[in-house]
Design a protein around this motif. Structure first.
Motif, PDB file in Angstrom:
ATOM      1  N   ASN A   5       0.826  -1.213   0.000  1.00  0.00           N
ATOM      2  CA  ASN A   5       0.000   0.000   0.000  1.00  0.00           C
ATOM      3  C   ASN A   5       0.862   1.265   0.000  1.00  0.00           C
ATOM      4  N   LEU A   6       1.931   1.250   0.783  1.00  0.00           N
ATOM      5  CA  LEU A   6       2.849   2.392   0.788  1.00  0.00           C
ATOM      6  C   LEU A   6       3.532   2.555  -0.580  1.00  0.00           C
ATOM      7  N   ALA A   7       3.811   1.435  -1.232  1.00  0.00           N
ATOM      8  CA  ALA A   7       4.410   1.480  -2.565  1.00  0.00           C
ATOM      9  C   ALA A   7       3.465   2.135  -3.565  1.00  0.00           C
ATOM     10  N   LEU A   8       2.184   1.820  -3.465  1.00  0.00           N
ATOM     11  CA  LEU A   8       1.205   2.431  -4.368  1.00  0.00           C
ATOM     12  C   LEU A   8       1.156   3.942  -4.179  1.00  0.00           C
ATOM     13  N   ILE A   9       1.248   4.372  -2.925  1.00  0.00           N
ATOM     14  CA  ILE A   9       1.256   5.814  -2.634  1.00  0.00           C
ATOM     15  C   ILE A   9       2.510   6.455  -3.225  1.00  0.00           C
ATOM     16  N   SER A  10       3.654   5.806  -3.035  1.00  0.00           N
ATOM     17  CA  SER A  10       4.912   6.331  -3.582  1.00  0.00           C
ATOM     18  C   SER A  10       4.863   6.413  -5.102  1.00  0.00           C
ATOM     19  N   GLU A  11       4.301   5.390  -5.712  1.00  0.00           N
ATOM     20  CA  GLU A  11       4.181   5.395  -7.179  1.00  0.00           C
ATOM     21  C   GLU A  11       3.293   6.554  -7.638  1.00  0.00           C
ATOM     22  N   LYS A  12       2.192   6.732  -6.951  1.00  0.00           N
ATOM     23  CA  LYS A  12       1.255   7.815  -7.310  1.00  0.00           C
ATOM     24  C   LYS A  12       1.936   9.185  -7.191  1.00  0.00           C
ATOM     25  N   LYS A  13       2.838   9.311  -6.227  1.00  0.00           N
ATOM     26  CA  LYS A  13       3.569  10.568  -6.037  1.00  0.00           C
ATOM     27  C   LYS A  13       4.735  10.705  -7.018  1.00  0.00           C
ATOM     28  N   GLY A  14       4.955   9.666  -7.828  1.00  0.00           N
ATOM     29  CA  GLY A  14       6.028   9.713  -8.827  1.00  0.00           C
ATOM     30  C   GLY A  14       7.376   9.245  -8.328  1.00  0.00           C
ATOM     31  N   ASN A  15       7.421   8.688  -7.129  1.00  0.00           N
ATOM     32  CA  ASN A  15       8.679   8.208  -6.567  1.00  0.00           C
ATOM     33  C   ASN A  15       8.794   6.701  -6.826  1.00  0.00           C
ATOM     34  N   LEU A  16       9.205   6.362  -8.047  1.00  0.00           N
ATOM     35  CA  LEU A  16       9.283   4.955  -8.433  1.00  0.00           C
ATOM     36  C   LEU A  16      10.370   4.198  -7.688  1.00  0.00           C
ATOM     37  N   ALA A  17      11.461   4.865  -7.386  1.00  0.00           N
ATOM     38  CA  ALA A  17      12.540   4.201  -6.648  1.00  0.00           C
ATOM     39  C   ALA A  17      12.040   3.741  -5.279  1.00  0.00           C
ATOM     40  N   LYS A  18      11.324   4.603  -4.585  1.00  0.00           N
ATOM     41  CA  LYS A  18      10.772   4.248  -3.270  1.00  0.00           C
ATOM     42  C   LYS A  18       9.702   3.170  -3.431  1.00  0.00           C
ATOM     43  N   ALA A  19       8.879   3.285  -4.463  1.00  0.00           N
ATOM     44  CA  ALA A  19       7.841   2.280  -4.708  1.00  0.00           C
ATOM     45  C   ALA A  19       8.467   0.905  -4.908  1.00  0.00           C
ATOM     46  N   LYS A  20       9.526   0.843  -5.710  1.00  0.00           N
ATOM     47  CA  LYS A  20      10.187  -0.447  -5.955  1.00  0.00           C
ATOM     48  C   LYS A  20      10.804  -1.002  -4.672  1.00  0.00           C
ATOM     49  N   GLU A  21      11.399  -0.135  -3.885  1.00  0.00           N
ATOM     50  CA  GLU A  21      11.989  -0.564  -2.616  1.00  0.00           C
ATOM     51  C   GLU A  21      10.924  -1.165  -1.702  1.00  0.00           C
ATOM     52  N   LEU A  22       9.796  -0.489  -1.592  1.00  0.00           N
ATOM     53  CA  LEU A  22       8.699  -0.981  -0.747  1.00  0.00           C
ATOM     54  C   LEU A  22       8.101  -2.273  -1.297  1.00  0.00           C
ATOM     55  N   LEU A  23       8.021  -2.370  -2.602  1.00  0.00           N
ATOM     56  CA  LEU A  23       7.503  -3.603  -3.199  1.00  0.00           C
ATOM     57  C   LEU A  23       8.443  -4.774  -2.955  1.00  0.00           C
ATOM     58  N   GLN A  24       9.745  -4.505  -2.953  1.00  0.00           N
ATOM     59  CA  GLN A  24      10.709  -5.565  -2.626  1.00  0.00           C
ATOM     60  C   GLN A  24      10.474  -6.078  -1.206  1.00  0.00           C
ATOM     61  N   PHE A  25      10.230  -5.160  -0.279  1.00  0.00           N
ATOM     62  CA  PHE A  25       9.895  -5.574   1.090  1.00  0.00           C
ATOM     63  C   PHE A  25       8.604  -6.389   1.098  1.00  0.00           C
ATOM     64  N   SER A  26       7.642  -5.956   0.306  1.00  0.00           N
ATOM     65  CA  SER A  26       6.349  -6.623   0.254  1.00  0.00           C
ATOM     66  C   SER A  26       6.480  -8.070  -0.203  1.00  0.00           C
ATOM     67  N   VAL A  27       7.213  -8.295  -1.282  1.00  0.00           N
ATOM     68  CA  VAL A  27       7.336  -9.662  -1.794  1.00  0.00           C
ATOM     69  C   VAL A  27       8.285 -10.505  -0.954  1.00  0.00           C
ATOM     70  N   LYS A  28       9.192  -9.848  -0.250  1.00  0.00           N
ATOM     71  CA  LYS A  28      10.063 -10.591   0.667  1.00  0.00           C
ATOM     72  C   LYS A  28       9.261 -11.067   1.875  1.00  0.00           C
ATOM     73  N   GLU A  29       8.359 -10.201   2.328  1.00  0.00           N
ATOM     74  CA  GLU A  29       7.505 -10.517   3.474  1.00  0.00           C
ATOM     75  C   GLU A  29       6.514 -11.633   3.137  1.00  0.00           C
ATOM     76  N   ARG A  30       5.929 -11.550   1.945  1.00  0.00           N
ATOM     77  CA  ARG A  30       4.965 -12.556   1.483  1.00  0.00           C
ATOM     78  C   ARG A  30       5.310 -12.927   0.051  1.00  0.00           C
TER      79      ARG A  30
END
Length: 105
Positions: A5-30
């Motif tokens: 969810n935080l990644a989606l917010i980051s993506e919407k704000k145009g911060n793709l680097a942060k979005a990718k970082e958060l998504l990496q945490f997401s897929v590592k977690e689950r």
């Protein structure tokens, strides 16, 4: 799921680097979280990082994630970008055969 969810917010704000970082945490977690893998693949596709996109999109269509057409459709798009029409056609045929009521038809 909070990382996703935080990644989606980051993506919407145009911060793709942060979005990718958060998504990496997401897929590592689950590791079986389809949406996280798909969103990573989608972002990499937009960035024209096709081999990385393909890796994530394949992960987004394994196991219980197999029920979703979007990752398969994007895999077809990636194969088109990589100029492998045969593999792209295979993915698009898979959508027709497996997801006959999909919006991707």
């Amino acid at each position: 799921m909070i990382f996703y969810n935080l990644a989606l917010i980051s993506e919407k704000k145009g911060n793709l680097a942060k979005a990718k970082e958060l998504l990496q945490f997401s897929v590592k977690e689950r590791q079986n979280y389809c949406a996280g893998h798909f969103k990573l693949g989608e972002i990499h596709y937009k960035e024209k990082k096709y081999s990385t996109a393909l890796k994530n999109l394949k992960s987004a269509s394994r196991g219980t994630c197999y029920n979703y057409a979007a990752p398969v459709f994007y895999q077809g798009l990636v194969w088109l970008k990589l100029q492998d029409d045969e593999k792209a056609l295979g993915k698009f045929k898979e959508i027709v055969n497996t997801f006959s009521k999909s919006k991707y038809l």
